[in-house]
Design a protein around this motif. Structure first.
Motif, PDB file in Angstrom:
ATOM      1  N   GLY A  61       0.832  -1.214   0.000  1.00 61.34           N
ATOM      2  CA  GLY A  61       0.000   0.000   0.000  1.00 61.34           C
ATOM      3  C   GLY A  61       0.853   1.244   0.000  1.00 61.34           C
ATOM      4  O   GLY A  61       1.196   1.769   1.058  1.00 61.34           O
ATOM      5  N   MET A  62       1.201   1.737  -1.210  1.00 62.12           N
ATOM      6  CA  MET A  62       2.099   2.882  -1.324  1.00 62.12           C
ATOM      7  C   MET A  62       1.378   4.220  -1.415  1.00 62.12           C
ATOM      8  O   MET A  62       2.016   5.268  -1.461  1.00 62.12           O
ATOM      9  CB  MET A  62       3.027   2.700  -2.527  1.00 62.12           C
ATOM     10  CG  MET A  62       3.930   1.474  -2.377  1.00 62.12           C
ATOM     11  SD  MET A  62       4.976   1.178  -3.811  1.00 62.12           S
ATOM     12  CE  MET A  62       6.252   2.400  -3.567  1.00 62.12           C
ATOM     13  N   GLU A  63       0.039   4.194  -1.477  1.00 62.39           N
ATOM     14  CA  GLU A  63      -0.711   5.457  -1.453  1.00 62.39           C
ATOM     15  C   GLU A  63      -2.023   5.211  -0.718  1.00 62.39           C
ATOM     16  O   GLU A  63      -2.637   4.150  -0.839  1.00 62.39           O
ATOM     17  CB  GLU A  63      -0.969   5.995  -2.868  1.00 62.39           C
ATOM     18  CG  GLU A  63      -1.760   5.057  -3.738  1.00 62.39           C
ATOM     19  CD  GLU A  63      -1.932   5.519  -5.189  1.00 62.39           C
ATOM     20  OE1 GLU A  63      -1.401   6.570  -5.589  1.00 62.39           O
ATOM     21  OE2 GLU A  63      -2.619   4.793  -5.928  1.00 62.39           O
ATOM     22  N   ALA A  64      -2.431   6.197   0.073  1.00 63.34           N
ATOM     23  CA  ALA A  64      -3.652   6.048   0.860  1.00 63.34           C
ATOM     24  C   ALA A  64      -4.193   7.425   1.199  1.00 63.34           C
ATOM     25  O   ALA A  64      -3.482   8.435   1.097  1.00 63.34           O
ATOM     26  CB  ALA A  64      -3.357   5.272   2.145  1.00 63.34           C
ATOM     27  N   GLY A  91       5.303   1.214   1.882  1.00 61.65           N
ATOM     28  CA  GLY A  91       4.039   0.491   1.955  1.00 61.65           C
ATOM     29  C   GLY A  91       3.325   0.777   3.265  1.00 61.65           C
ATOM     30  O   GLY A  91       3.650   1.740   3.976  1.00 61.65           O
ATOM     31  N   GLY A  92       2.327  -0.051   3.589  1.00 61.85           N
ATOM     32  CA  GLY A  92       1.606   0.106   4.850  1.00 61.85           C
ATOM     33  C   GLY A  92       0.174   0.588   4.690  1.00 61.85           C
ATOM     34  O   GLY A  92      -0.568   0.676   5.666  1.00 61.85           O
ATOM     35  N   GLY A  93      -0.242   0.884   3.454  1.00 61.89           N
ATOM     36  CA  GLY A  93      -1.576   1.463   3.246  1.00 61.89           C
ATOM     37  C   GLY A  93      -2.727   0.491   3.381  1.00 61.89           C
ATOM     38  O   GLY A  93      -3.857   0.898   3.616  1.00 61.89           O
ATOM     39  N   TYR A  94      -2.454  -0.832   3.247  1.00 56.59           N
ATOM     40  CA  TYR A  94      -3.540  -1.816   3.334  1.00 56.59           C
ATOM     41  C   TYR A  94      -3.784  -2.163   4.803  1.00 56.59           C
ATOM     42  O   TYR A  94      -3.653  -3.318   5.240  1.00 56.59           O
ATOM     43  CB  TYR A  94      -3.195  -3.096   2.574  1.00 56.59           C
ATOM     44  CG  TYR A  94      -3.054  -2.997   1.064  1.00 56.59           C
ATOM     45  CD1 TYR A  94      -3.068  -1.779   0.392  1.00 56.59           C
ATOM     46  CD2 TYR A  94      -2.913  -4.149   0.292  1.00 56.59           C
ATOM     47  CE1 TYR A  94      -2.936  -1.707  -0.982  1.00 56.59           C
ATOM     48  CE2 TYR A  94      -2.783  -4.088  -1.087  1.00 56.59           C
ATOM     49  CZ  TYR A  94      -2.785  -2.864  -1.720  1.00 56.59           C
ATOM     50  OH  TYR A  94      -2.646  -2.799  -3.079  1.00 56.59           O
ATOM     51  N   ALA A  95      -4.119  -1.163   5.589  1.00 55.72           N
ATOM     52  CA  ALA A  95      -4.283  -1.345   7.037  1.00 55.72           C
ATOM     53  C   ALA A  95      -5.159  -0.223   7.577  1.00 55.72           C
ATOM     54  O   ALA A  95      -5.293   0.829   6.949  1.00 55.72           O
ATOM     55  CB  ALA A  95      -2.914  -1.308   7.726  1.00 55.72           C
TER      56      ALA A  95
END
Ligand SMILES: NC(=O)c1ccc[n+]([C@@H]2O[C@H](COP(=O)([O-])OP(=O)(O)OC[C@H]3O[C@@H](n4cnc5c(N)ncnc54)[C@H](OP(=O)(O)O)[C@@H]3O)[C@@H](O)[C@H]2O)c1
Length: 319
Positions: A61-64, A91-95
């Motif tokens: 998740g590179m954009e949120a 990353g980290g956006g799928y959270a």
């Protein structure tokens, strides 16, 4: 918090629901309560190990987009509760919650959380490859490969906004050629055999690589620039005939956001702010073609891996 992660590299099947602690913002970071996460080829690369093997569970998740939920030490200019779009290089956006560097968390003035969810990597990339790498000038003509995709569709609109005289695209299928018309292309070609049909142009944007990259040199007008910024075809890197560049007045240039994060973050931020202001003004738009729940991350990646993605796919993270 709910998240989707992976701990082995592989296809979409390695993505699975995970439960993780809410992260704590460190110096210069903001905590974001994620509303939407964009799905792009960068997350496919993360999952495929292009950025290195996972060290434990990694969350793509590179954009949120979302609301600022907490500020780390030293952060100024952002407030808790403020809606932002964030570029997340690691990353980290799928959270449900994600950490962003404050300099890559952009206030969403006049932009919805939904549009913002697919904006903070795709739009700065499109802007950066055109204005930074290709040095697009008013009156230039442009050809954009994968012109119906997230970055490609943004690039078509941004090129026009920056004064391009004509904008052409290539796509993989006739259905995508039909779909791409909504982005105002002067012509859309099937990528297979495009070099026989496309006119000479000043700028080619190439995120596909391989044979597409080699053929693209042949459609450059004198002093034309081939701007390379991805390789979705995952073919071998083609040999670059340097003498041919000299003999035909051609240039090859590159764009890589992760290199800018390390070496010129202010340039990346400036490209992002310019692109987001075009979005806020209505000069460009994010074309959301699918909105899935967080649990649909694997399905979204299957669509992307099969090359079936069009415009922007979003994950709706907030309940
Ligand atoms: N350099 C950077 O800093 C940077 C930053 C962000 C993104 N990117 C690159 O920009 C490109 C576009 O990213 P995006 O997120 O907007 O993705 P996207 O365009 O929405 O999806 C990728 C597109 O590439 C084409 N494609 C060709 N061969 C493919 C294959 N083997 N598998 C899957 N797709 C294939 C497909 O379009 P057709 O059907 O038209 O062939 C597909 O829709 C990617 O190459 C990505 O790596 C680079």
């Amino acid at each position: 918090m709910r998240a989707v992660g992976f701990d082995v590299i592989g296809g979409p099947e390695v993505l699975r629901p995970v439960e993780l602690p809410v992260p704590v913002p460190g110096p210069g970071q903001v905590l974001i309560r994620v509303a939407y996460a964009g799905v792009g080829y960068g997350e496919a690369q993360h999952r495929l190990g292009d950025f290195g093997a996972p060290a434990g569970i990694e969350v793509p998740g590179m954009e949120a987009s979302g609301e600022v939920a907490g500020l780390g030490p030293g952060v100024t200019g952002l407030a808790v509760g403020e809606p932002v779009a964030a570029f997340l290089p690691d990353g980290g956006g799928y959270a449900e919650y994600a950490l962003a560097a404050a300099e890559f968390a952009f206030p969403l003035d006049g932009i919805s959380l939904r549009d913002g969810g697919g904006a903070a990597l795709a739009l700065p990339t499109a802007y950066g490859v055109l204005a930074g790498a290709a040095r697009l000038a008013a009156g230039d003509t442009v050809l954009i490969h994968a012109g119906a995709g997230g970055v490609g569709s943004a690039a078509a609109q941004i090129a026009r906004a920056l004064g391009a005289a004509a904008v052409y695209g290539t796509v993989g299928t006739p259905e995508k050629a039909e779909y791409a018309k909504r982005f105002g292309y002067d012509g859309v070609f099937l990528r297979d055999g495009f070099a026989e049909q496309a006119p000479e142009v000043d700028v080619v944007l190439d995120s596909v690589g391989g044979a597409t990259r080699s053929s693209s040199l042949g459609v450059l007008a004198p002093f034309g620039r081939l701007a390379v910024y991805g390789e979705t075809a995952r073919e071998a890197d083609p040999e670059l005939p340097v003498r041919e560049l000299w003999l035909h007045n051609r240039s090859v240039t590159g764009y890589n956001a992760l290199d800018l994060v390390r070496r010129a973050p202010a340039v990346l931020r400036s490209h992002a702010l310019s692109a987001l202001s075009l979005l806020a003004s209505g000069a460009i738009r994010v074309d959301v073609t699918a909105e899935l729940p967080l649990s649909g991350a694997r399905e979204a990646h299957e669509t992307m891996a099969a090359g079936r993605g069009r415009g922007k796919i979003l994950l709706r993270v907030a309940e």
